[in-house]
Design an enzyme around this catalytic site. Sequence first.
Site, short mmCIF file in Angstrom:
data_model
loop_
_atom_site.label_atom_id
_atom_site.label_comp_id
_atom_site.label_asym_id
_atom_site.label_seq_id
_atom_site.Cartn_x
_atom_site.Cartn_y
_atom_site.Cartn_z
CG ASN A 63 -1.67 1.26 1.42
OD1 ASN A 63 -1.77 2.07 0.49
ND2 ASN A 63 -2.24 1.46 2.61
CD1 TRP A 64 4.20 1.39 -2.46
CD2 TRP A 64 4.26 2.42 -4.45
NE1 TRP A 64 5.26 0.89 -3.16
CE2 TRP A 64 5.31 1.50 -4.38
CE3 TRP A 64 4.09 3.18 -5.61
CZ2 TRP A 64 6.22 1.33 -5.43
CZ3 TRP A 64 4.97 3.00 -6.66
CH2 TRP A 64 6.04 2.08 -6.57
CD GLU B 137 -3.85 -2.13 7.22
OE1 GLU B 137 -2.72 -2.40 6.80
OE2 GLU B 137 -4.43 -1.06 6.96
N GLY C 66 2.15 2.12 11.03
CA GLY C 66 3.23 3.10 11.01
C GLY C 66 3.89 3.36 12.37
CB SER D 189 4.40 -2.01 12.31
OG SER D 189 4.06 -0.66 12.59
N GLY E 70 2.58 -1.19 4.36
CA GLY E 70 2.62 0.23 4.01
C GLY E 70 4.05 0.68 3.78
N GLY E 71 4.64 1.30 4.80
CA GLY E 71 5.97 1.90 4.69
C GLY E 71 7.00 1.00 4.00
P1 PGA Z 1 2.50 0.28 7.74
O1 PGA Z 1 1.09 0.60 7.05
O2 PGA Z 1 2.98 -1.02 7.18
O3 PGA Z 1 3.37 1.43 7.37
O4 PGA Z 1 2.26 0.18 9.21
C1 PGA Z 1 0.13 -0.40 6.80
C2 PGA Z 1 -1.08 0.19 6.13
O5 PGA Z 1 -1.44 1.33 6.41
O6 PGA Z 1 -1.71 -0.47 5.29
#
Ligand code: PGA
Length: 255
Positions: A11-12, A170, A176, A214, A235-236
Amino acid sequence: MANKLKYFVGNWKMFGNQDSISILYRINKFLVKKKYNRKNNKVIFCVPNTLIYNFSNKLKNRSISIGAQNCHQSKTFAAYTGSVNASMLKKSGANYIILGHSENRNQGESNKIIKEKIESALNQKLKIIFCIGESLSEKNKKKTFNVLRNQMRNSLSKNFDYKKIIIAYEPVWSIGTGKTPKLSDLKKTLKFIKLEFQKIFNKHVSLKILYGGSVNHNNAKLFSTINEIDGFLVGGASQSSKKFIDIINNYYKEH
Ligand code: PGA
């Protein structure tokens, strides 16, 4: 485990421009070299709308599918400045769509609106990655199951084609932050979600469920011990080919 289909979804968020396709080329090269074949692994990148058309054309016949991150619920063209609907995303080349992400819920997206979005995206034959999760205060008040139940019951209808819906659990406090749930808690929550999904659709359906929040190369292996996890929403760490590849490599590492 090796034969069960696993999803690795990036997920960019608001990241990337046309040059960022190089990240996906590197990941594709790794997938081809390692023979992580498409039968057992599904790698999907949900990119900003500005990149969908170009990326999906360039990645045709490769190991990576392209998805979107949200849409407007209107099924037809309409006067909503700045918005795009599911049909526009599908025609641009998206095959998947993230809906109900907490970052959009935080901006006022209700369960009811998410339901309309899911319906319009299913109409366009997009596969749905439906995000649910509790906030920190809800977790502390032990309301997690209630919150998840409400999010699911109010956004899923038993008439929906459940085979086209993947759930991404999530926890909002985990996105994050570097924090992840205890494995025993996670296992219980995923079991709860699967059961609730079966209740909504009134039959013994098999649900694909992702964990997100995360996820990184350090914890990917730990999660592989949980049978209920069918993959990850990242995400990140999906914004770097190395970090994303390390997640897949470590997930499958023997020990
Ligand atoms: P993250 O984000 O891996 O940076 O915690 C996950 C997401 O928001 O889908």
